[in-house]
Write a protein that holds these residues in place. Structure first.
Motif, mmCIF file in Angstrom:
data_model
loop_
_atom_site.group_PDB
_atom_site.id
_atom_site.type_symbol
_atom_site.label_atom_id
_atom_site.label_comp_id
_atom_site.label_asym_id
_atom_site.label_seq_id
_atom_site.Cartn_x
_atom_site.Cartn_y
_atom_site.Cartn_z
ATOM 1 N N TYR A 411 -3.079 24.205 -50.872
ATOM 2 C CA TYR A 411 -3.900 23.666 -49.913
ATOM 3 C C TYR A 411 -3.069 22.860 -49.053
ATOM 4 O O TYR A 411 -3.265 22.455 -47.984
ATOM 5 C CB TYR A 411 -5.178 23.002 -50.297
ATOM 6 C CG TYR A 411 -5.984 23.854 -51.334
ATOM 7 C CD1 TYR A 411 -6.725 24.947 -50.884
ATOM 8 C CD2 TYR A 411 -6.050 23.672 -52.702
ATOM 9 C CE1 TYR A 411 -7.326 25.807 -51.621
ATOM 10 C CE2 TYR A 411 -6.946 24.563 -53.446
ATOM 11 C CZ TYR A 411 -7.547 25.640 -52.822
ATOM 12 O OH TYR A 411 -8.012 26.397 -53.543
ATOM 13 N N THR A 412 -2.250 21.951 -49.903
ATOM 14 C CA THR A 412 -1.344 20.778 -48.908
ATOM 15 C C THR A 412 0.216 21.234 -48.760
ATOM 16 O O THR A 412 0.973 20.624 -48.555
ATOM 17 C CB THR A 412 -1.567 19.426 -49.797
ATOM 18 O OG1 THR A 412 -1.208 19.717 -51.154
ATOM 19 C CG2 THR A 412 -2.807 18.985 -49.580
ATOM 20 N N GLY A 413 0.456 22.516 -49.212
ATOM 21 C CA GLY A 413 1.868 23.109 -49.061
ATOM 22 C C GLY A 413 1.870 23.878 -47.617
ATOM 23 O O GLY A 413 1.215 23.587 -46.797
ATOM 24 N N THR A 414 2.846 24.872 -47.613
ATOM 25 C CA THR A 414 2.949 25.981 -46.654
ATOM 26 C C THR A 414 1.688 26.627 -46.536
ATOM 27 O O THR A 414 1.528 27.464 -47.565
ATOM 28 C CB THR A 414 4.284 26.633 -46.692
ATOM 29 O OG1 THR A 414 5.156 25.630 -47.056
ATOM 30 C CG2 THR A 414 4.542 27.218 -45.559
ATOM 31 N N PRO A 415 0.888 26.779 -45.606
ATOM 32 C CA PRO A 415 -0.162 27.518 -45.387
ATOM 33 C C PRO A 415 0.018 29.040 -45.444
ATOM 34 O O PRO A 415 1.146 29.351 -45.121
ATOM 35 C CB PRO A 415 -1.006 26.875 -44.208
ATOM 36 C CG PRO A 415 0.109 26.613 -43.473
ATOM 37 C CD PRO A 415 1.290 25.847 -44.263
ATOM 38 N N PRO A 416 -0.794 29.787 -46.100
ATOM 39 C CA PRO A 416 -0.465 31.378 -46.042
ATOM 40 C C PRO A 416 -0.737 32.079 -44.624
ATOM 41 O O PRO A 416 -1.414 31.050 -43.588
ATOM 42 C CB PRO A 416 -1.608 32.025 -47.058
ATOM 43 C CG PRO A 416 -2.871 30.835 -46.983
ATOM 44 C CD PRO A 416 -2.109 29.429 -46.844
ATOM 45 N N ASN A 417 -0.317 33.094 -44.252
ATOM 46 C CA ASN A 417 -0.586 33.532 -43.048
ATOM 47 C C ASN A 417 -1.926 33.913 -42.717
ATOM 48 O O ASN A 417 -2.511 33.700 -41.645
ATOM 49 C CB ASN A 417 0.109 34.852 -42.955
ATOM 50 C CG ASN A 417 1.788 34.584 -42.876
ATOM 51 O OD1 ASN A 417 1.992 33.420 -42.178
ATOM 52 N ND2 ASN A 417 2.663 35.415 -43.340
ATOM 53 N N SER A 444 -3.734 22.018 -45.170
ATOM 54 C CA SER A 444 -2.628 21.772 -44.267
ATOM 55 C C SER A 444 -2.422 22.734 -43.265
ATOM 56 O O SER A 444 -1.580 22.670 -42.287
ATOM 57 C CB SER A 444 -1.302 21.552 -44.630
ATOM 58 O OG SER A 444 -1.099 22.509 -45.874
ATOM 59 N N ILE A 445 -3.415 23.674 -43.160
ATOM 60 C CA ILE A 445 -3.556 24.748 -42.221
ATOM 61 C C ILE A 445 -3.749 24.105 -40.970
ATOM 62 O O ILE A 445 -4.603 23.190 -40.594
ATOM 63 C CB ILE A 445 -4.585 25.913 -42.443
ATOM 64 C CG1 ILE A 445 -4.803 26.400 -43.627
ATOM 65 C CG2 ILE A 445 -4.523 27.010 -41.252
ATOM 66 C CD1 ILE A 445 -5.763 27.040 -44.094
ATOM 67 N N VAL A 446 -2.645 24.385 -39.893
ATOM 68 C CA VAL A 446 -2.505 23.630 -38.671
ATOM 69 C C VAL A 446 -2.448 22.131 -38.813
ATOM 70 O O VAL A 446 -3.026 21.454 -38.098
ATOM 71 C CB VAL A 446 -3.914 24.184 -37.534
ATOM 72 C CG1 VAL A 446 -3.508 23.605 -36.299
ATOM 73 C CG2 VAL A 446 -4.197 25.638 -37.819
#
Ligand code: C2O
Length: 550
Positions: A411-417, A444-446
């Motif tokens: 959730y707080t890392g690089t978001p999935p596509n 962290s999405i957007v």
């Protein structure tokens, strides 16, 4: 206990700020709106008459609405809107609550100008659990737009524009001396030396959490969201939209030639452009004896407070962790020690494909959305509470809101596509008095961002918070189940999580949403159905006869 009657005429009024005159939607021509005064246990009856061309509802933010569920106010959740020329009587009793709350419009973005304080005094002859203040007054933060707020909404909804687009923040409706063309629109607090003032702070801004500080003065926090807390001192507060904080200000020696700025500006960690301007009022000492009148030949010195950096998440985390329930014999903290139903909710932004013929301002030309567990909540075109009460089978909602994210990710890392946001009017059904835990996880999405999450109909205990991803094996061991703060709106930490608990002891349909108006519009919301209990007072009463129709 007595009954207090109010009439709210919702009508247009010309108001000038920053050298722009605008026709505002107001209550009784006032901006900010009138204050509701009551004592604990009083009945409040407000007749709201709609004299504008927009649909209107009013919400009594933080009032639990026990046995008055139809008076809560969110449009299409507990009621259909009051249409032009129509009226509705909000009738509720304030049961076991005292402190500062507030009211605001709960439809479209009308709360931009339709808001005001609710001051609930303790029962007669019951003192505050702190020193009796010499004077008390509300300090309500808001925003001002030179443009029409309806235009601001369509921008946010259609293009997905940035959330911070007001032209000024305000204190009691006034932008203050740090804005151009605003010298005369400054809130002034004249105080006497050596006295205690109770300031009832309310953040009614649409889209910003705010830092607040008074130059050269610290304050003692005694209450949050109309619940007493263990007093603590601070120079700088953070207050999220929807939150209220009562503070005691002890004045110092007489300062005849100083003006102390009381200033507020945003805390913001999201992406995009933001407004970092500062609203300010002025704290001034008046002399107590007329003979020693202040030396007015000298120009007063303006003293400014220091506020944290706009993205100072560490300050916010430390500050939030200081709140504790009073938790004494008179005001016990009824914290659920065990949990019947656990929920893990991701809260955050996302994006959807941009509709044809539109320009969208989301990442890579997409359209912003916001969701809980990837569900972007869609309001129906009739009220959910009515649909639930009618017991008809063709309901306007479903009861399959997921209790955990459909596809877990970092959730707080690089978001999935593919973040797979879907629209739906999905709710959770809770049996009466279920003890509920919700872990609210920022994503962290957007961009990671703090979200002020508000639940209608309940106060909840904030039993834990942390950064990164919530760890269900380790984190619950550190919960505070003794004296956690109890409130109705909590900031989900930017890049972190917060855990809350409450008893679902209020039957009805209750909205839960991010109190940033832009995120609410984008879908960061859901609702709970709480079923009836066995006793008559544990059942949803029938709707009042004047409940508006859609
Ligand atoms: Cu103060 Cu649903 O809101």
């Amino acid at each position: 206990a007595i009954t207090r009657h109010y009439t709210f005429n919702v009508r247009l009024q010309n108001v000038t700020r920053l050298c722009h005159t605008k026709s505002l939607v107001t209550v009784n021509g006032k901006f900010p709106g009138p204050t509701i005064f009551a004592r604990e246990d009083d009945r409040v009856v407000v007749k709201v008459v709609n004299r504008v061309q927009y649909n209107v509802t009013i919400h009594w933010h933080g009032v639990r609405q026990l046995q008055s569920q139809w008076a809560d106010g969110p449009a299409y959740i507990t009621q259909c809107p009051i249409q032009t020329g129509q009226s509705y009587v909000y009738n509720f009793t304030i049961v076991g609550q005292r402190g500062t709350l507030w009211w605001h419009a709960h439809i479209s973005w009308l709360r931009a100008t339709l808001y005001g304080p609710i001051i609930i005094l303790p029962k007669k002859n019951v003192p505050y659990p702190f020193v009796k203040p010499y004077k008390e007054l509300p300090i309500i933060f808001g925003e001002w737009w030179n443009n029409d707020t309806e235009a601001v909404i369509s921008q946010a909804l259609q293009t997905g524009g940035g959330p911070n687009v007001s032209d000024a923040y305000t204190i009691n409706g006034l932008p203050g001396p740090l804005y151009n063309c605003s010298q005369n629109e400054t809130f002034k607090l004249k105080v006497k030396q050596g006295q205690t003032y109770l300031l009832r702070l309310i953040n009614s801004a649409l889209n910003d959490e705010l830092f607040f500080s008074i130059a050269n003065h610290s304050v003692t926090i005694v209450e949050a969201d109309a619940l007493y807390v263990k007093p603590f001192m601070t120079n700088i507060l953070l207050i999220g939209p929807g939150q209220t904080t009562n503070v005691l200000l002890k004045t110092k020696h007489h300062h005849p030639n100083a003006q102390f700025l009381m200033a507020a500006r945003p805390y913001f960690t999201g992406q995009g452009t933001f407004d970092n301007t500062t609203t300010a009022g002025i704290l001034e000492y008046v002399s107590s004896s007329s003979s020693s009148s202040s030396n007015s030949s000298k120009r007063p010195v303006l003293i400014r407070p220091t506020l944290p950096a706009i993205n100072d998440t560490a300050y916010v985390a430390n500050f939030s962790a200081k709140f504790r329930s009073l938790a004494n014999a008179q005001f016990p903290a009824n914290v659920p020690q065990t949990v019947d139903k656990n929920f893990f909710f991701t809260v955050g932004l996302g994006s959807n494909p941009c509709p044809k013929n539109q320009t969208c301002q989301g990442p890579n030309g997409t359209k912003f959305s916001a969701s809980i567990n990837n569900i972007s909540f869609a309001l129906p075109n009739t009220a959910i509470l009515q649909s639930y009460f009618s017991k008809k089978s063709n309901r306007v909602y479903t009861t399959d809101f997921p209790s955990t994210p459909l596809i877990p990710f970092n959730y707080t890392g690089t978001p999935p596509n593919n973040t797979m946001v879907m629209n739906g009017t999905k709710l959770v059904v809770l049996p009466f008095n279920t003890s509920v835990e919700i872990v609210l996880q920022d994503t962290s999405i957007v961009g990671a961002e703090s979200h002020p999450l508000h639940i209608h109909g309940f106060n909840f205990f904030v039993v834990g918070q942390g950064f990164g991803n919530f760890n269900p094996k380790k984190d619950p061991a550190n919960y505070n189940l003794v004296d956690p703060v109890e409130r109705n709106t909590v900031g989900v930490p930017s890049g972190g999580w917060v855990a809350i608990r409450f008893f679902a002891d209020n039957p009805g349909v209750w909205f839960m949403h991010c109190h940033f108006e832009v995120h609410l519009s984008w879908g960061l919301k859901m609702a709970w159905v709480v079923l009836d209990g066995k006793l008559p007072t544990q059942k949803l009463p029938p709707p009042p006869l004047d409940l508006p129709k859609c």
